[in-house]
Motif scaffolding. Structure first.
Motif, PDB file in Angstrom:
ATOM      1  N   ARG A  20       3.860 -36.998  51.638  1.00  0.00           N
ATOM      2  CA  ARG A  20       3.047 -36.873  50.429  1.00  0.00           C
ATOM      3  C   ARG A  20       2.686 -38.261  49.936  1.00  0.00           C
ATOM      4  NH1 ARG A  20       4.136 -34.328  44.618  1.00  0.00           N
ATOM      5  NH2 ARG A  20       2.088 -33.426  44.243  1.00  0.00           N
ATOM      6  N   GLY A  21       1.388 -38.518  49.836  1.00  0.00           N
ATOM      7  CA  GLY A  21       0.896 -39.852  49.567  1.00  0.00           C
ATOM      8  C   GLY A  21       0.255 -40.403  50.830  1.00  0.00           C
ATOM      9  N   CYS A  22      -0.439 -41.544  50.717  1.00  0.00           N
ATOM     10  CA  CYS A  22      -1.149 -42.061  51.889  1.00  0.00           C
ATOM     11  C   CYS A  22      -1.402 -43.551  51.722  1.00  0.00           C
ATOM     12  CB  CYS A  22      -2.470 -41.316  52.056  1.00  0.00           C
ATOM     13  SG  CYS A  22      -3.340 -41.655  53.607  1.00  0.00           S
ATOM     14  N   SER A  31      -6.842 -36.568  46.752  1.00  0.00           N
ATOM     15  CA  SER A  31      -5.397 -36.364  46.627  1.00  0.00           C
ATOM     16  C   SER A  31      -4.765 -37.276  45.583  1.00  0.00           C
ATOM     17  CB  SER A  31      -4.715 -36.567  47.992  1.00  0.00           C
ATOM     18  OG  SER A  31      -5.107 -35.562  48.898  1.00  0.00           O
ATOM     19  N   ARG A  32      -5.500 -38.268  45.113  1.00  0.00           N
ATOM     20  CA  ARG A  32      -5.014 -39.114  44.028  1.00  0.00           C
ATOM     21  C   ARG A  32      -5.113 -38.423  42.665  1.00  0.00           C
ATOM     22  NH1 ARG A  32      -4.470 -44.570  45.097  1.00  0.00           N
ATOM     23  NH2 ARG A  32      -5.266 -45.278  47.113  1.00  0.00           N
ATOM     24  N   SER A  33      -5.815 -37.304  42.609  1.00  0.00           N
ATOM     25  CA  SER A  33      -6.115 -36.664  41.326  1.00  0.00           C
ATOM     26  C   SER A  33      -4.846 -36.263  40.577  1.00  0.00           C
ATOM     27  CB  SER A  33      -6.984 -35.429  41.552  1.00  0.00           C
ATOM     28  OG  SER A  33      -8.205 -35.787  42.175  1.00  0.00           O
ATOM     29  N   ASP A  34      -4.918 -36.360  39.251  1.00  0.00           N
ATOM     30  CA  ASP A  34      -3.774 -36.020  38.405  1.00  0.00           C
ATOM     31  C   ASP A  34      -3.346 -34.573  38.566  1.00  0.00           C
ATOM     32  OD1 ASP A  34      -3.971 -38.589  37.462  1.00  0.00           O
ATOM     33  OD2 ASP A  34      -4.927 -38.034  35.560  1.00  0.00           O
ATOM     34  N   PHE A  42       0.845 -43.519  44.752  1.00  0.00           N
ATOM     35  CA  PHE A  42       0.210 -42.831  45.875  1.00  0.00           C
ATOM     36  C   PHE A  42       0.551 -43.480  47.217  1.00  0.00           C
ATOM     37  CE2 PHE A  42      -3.562 -41.560  48.436  1.00  0.00           C
ATOM     38  CZ  PHE A  42      -3.407 -40.183  48.329  1.00  0.00           C
ATOM     39  N   GLU A  43       0.646 -44.806  47.226  1.00  0.00           N
ATOM     40  CA  GLU A  43       0.933 -45.518  48.481  1.00  0.00           C
ATOM     41  C   GLU A  43       2.420 -45.527  48.827  1.00  0.00           C
ATOM     42  OE1 GLU A  43      -1.085 -46.617  46.110  1.00  0.00           O
ATOM     43  OE2 GLU A  43      -3.030 -46.530  47.132  1.00  0.00           O
ATOM     44  N   ASP A  44       3.261 -45.104  47.891  1.00  0.00           N
ATOM     45  CA  ASP A  44       4.704 -44.989  48.145  1.00  0.00           C
ATOM     46  C   ASP A  44       4.952 -43.600  48.733  1.00  0.00           C
ATOM     47  OD1 ASP A  44       7.458 -45.163  48.190  1.00  0.00           O
ATOM     48  OD2 ASP A  44       7.676 -44.778  46.033  1.00  0.00           O
ATOM     49  N   ILE A  45       4.816 -43.500  50.030  1.00  0.00           N
ATOM     50  CA  ILE A  45       4.775 -42.192  50.676  1.00  0.00           C
ATOM     51  C   ILE A  45       6.120 -41.474  50.601  1.00  0.00           C
ATOM     52  CG2 ILE A  45       4.408 -40.981  52.867  1.00  0.00           C
ATOM     53  CD1 ILE A  45       2.349 -43.092  53.570  1.00  0.00           C
ATOM     54  N   GLU A  46       6.034 -40.239  50.166  1.00  0.00           N
ATOM     55  CA  GLU A  46       7.205 -39.363  50.083  1.00  0.00           C
ATOM     56  C   GLU A  46       7.422 -38.703  51.438  1.00  0.00           C
ATOM     57  OE1 GLU A  46       7.705 -36.707  46.515  1.00  0.00           O
ATOM     58  OE2 GLU A  46       7.303 -35.178  48.040  1.00  0.00           O
ATOM     59  N   ASP A  74      -2.935 -37.229  55.247  1.00  0.00           N
ATOM     60  CA  ASP A  74      -3.166 -37.406  56.678  1.00  0.00           C
ATOM     61  C   ASP A  74      -1.812 -37.431  57.384  1.00  0.00           C
ATOM     62  OD1 ASP A  74      -3.772 -38.420  59.293  1.00  0.00           O
ATOM     63  OD2 ASP A  74      -5.611 -39.295  58.490  1.00  0.00           O
ATOM     64  N   PRO A  75      -1.576 -36.517  58.324  1.00  0.00           N
ATOM     65  CA  PRO A  75      -0.272 -36.477  58.983  1.00  0.00           C
ATOM     66  C   PRO A  75      -0.007 -37.679  59.885  1.00  0.00           C
ATOM     67  CG  PRO A  75      -1.789 -35.002  60.090  1.00  0.00           C
ATOM     68  CD  PRO A  75      -2.490 -35.487  58.848  1.00  0.00           C
ATOM     69  N   TYR A  76      -1.069 -38.426  60.196  1.00  0.00           N
ATOM     70  CA  TYR A  76      -0.920 -39.603  61.048  1.00  0.00           C
ATOM     71  C   TYR A  76      -1.028 -40.900  60.245  1.00  0.00           C
ATOM     72  CZ  TYR A  76      -0.880 -36.697  65.218  1.00  0.00           C
ATOM     73  OH  TYR A  76      -0.525 -35.774  66.187  1.00  0.00           O
ATOM     74  N   VAL A  77      -0.385 -40.919  59.078  1.00  0.00           N
ATOM     75  CA  VAL A  77      -0.240 -42.184  58.357  1.00  0.00           C
ATOM     76  C   VAL A  77       0.561 -43.140  59.240  1.00  0.00           C
ATOM     77  CG1 VAL A  77      -0.473 -41.282  56.015  1.00  0.00           C
ATOM     78  CG2 VAL A  77       1.746 -41.185  57.155  1.00  0.00           C
TER      79      VAL A  77
END
Length: 288
Positions: A20-22, A31-34, A42-46, A74-77
């Motif tokens: 979760r995040g990218c 996906s950044r939407s509140d 957002f960049e701190d991927i869960e 994106d599953p390929y982060v």
């Protein structure tokens, strides 16, 4: 990156998000939407650390069908390159006889071509790839931390040559940036050359909500000085921002795709993506 423990991994429609995040940095990302209530940067991927254990339990008890991923993240982060959560998920999807589809912008998908081929032979595997602009320089501005359009087209061709069906997402089309006849025409040319099965297009424009609107406008200021003011004057706080040339561009899209045998109706494409082939493999039962 940080780890969390999740309670579930598959949605009711068999959607899966291992992360979760990218970090792709796409300036328009919804996906950044509140509205999605993400409680971390957002960049701190869960990373869902127990996702593979949950997936195995789900696959064992479910009837084989299509598993999809990539709608939110994106599953390929890049971190997938060493964590390999998706690759291990694909191994299970193959083992238990399920089908698979993903949405990505990354050439890392080619790493898993061997598993995609196995899944496609046994059931069905489809790769969906987003293309927004035919210009690599512009692609590097709109989607700065992921491979360029030309590389994605190369990936589409490699997948097609290997027998993996592909779908292209032609979106978003940003008003006054990539909403030109030349851009739409060139992307369709790429799709024809790559033998894609269908192109998903929901109109020529983009959507903005609280959260992603602010980020998008900050990037307009950074890369297209003065354009934010044009957007605000024309669209205010609208959710839907259609291109001024939407009608003409959609006409080009529909005529050219139809003439080249490429699916262009979203409902038809989604039916295809969800359709699970009626194949019976007794061997899959031995794993349960």
């Amino acid at each position: 990156m940080h780890y969390v423990t999740s309670k579930s991994i598959l949605s009711k429609d068999n959607g899966m998000n291992l992360y979760r995040g990218c970090t792709h940095g796409c300036i328009y990302c919804d996906s950044r939407s509140d509205v999605y209530n993400m409680d971390h940067d957002f960049e701190d991927i869960e990373v869902k650390q127990n996702s593979l254990e949950l997936l195995k339990k789900e696959l064992i008890k479910k009837t084989p069908s299509m598993i999809g991923t990539g709608a939110m993240t994106d599953p390929y982060v890049p971190l997938e390159g060493h964590l390999k959560y998706l690759r291990r998920a694909l191994e299970m999807i193959y083992k238990y006889g399920f089908g698979f589809t993903c949405i990505t912008k990354s050439d890392l998908v080619l790493r898993d071509l061997d598993l995609l081929l196995k899944i496609n032979e046994k059931s069905k595997a489809v790769v969906q790839m987003t293309l927004t602009t035919s210009d690599d320089d512009l692609s590097s501005i709109l989607e700065p931390n992921v491979c360029t359009t030309s590389r994605r087209v190369d990936v589409l061709k490699k997948l097609s040559d290997a027998g993996i069906p592909t779908i292209v997402w032609l979106c978003p089309i940003l008003p006054y940036i990539n909403d030109t006849e030349d851009n739409i025409g060139r992307i369709i040319d790429y799709c024809i050359e790559s033998n894609v099965k269908g192109i998903l297009c929901f109109g020529m424009g983009l959507t903005l909500r609280d959260g992603n609107r602010e980020y998008f406008y900050s990037k307009l200021d950074e890369n297209f000085p003065g354009l934010k003011e044009t957007y605000i004057k024309k669209y205010a706080n609208s959710y839907s921002l259609p291109s001024p040339d939407e009608g003409k561009l959609m006409d080009i899209f529909k005529k050219r795709t139809s003439a080249n045998g490429i699916l262009n109706d979203p409902d038809e494409i989604f039916r295809y993506l969800h359709e699970f082939p009626e194949k019976t493999y007794q061997s899959t039962l031995n794993f349960k």
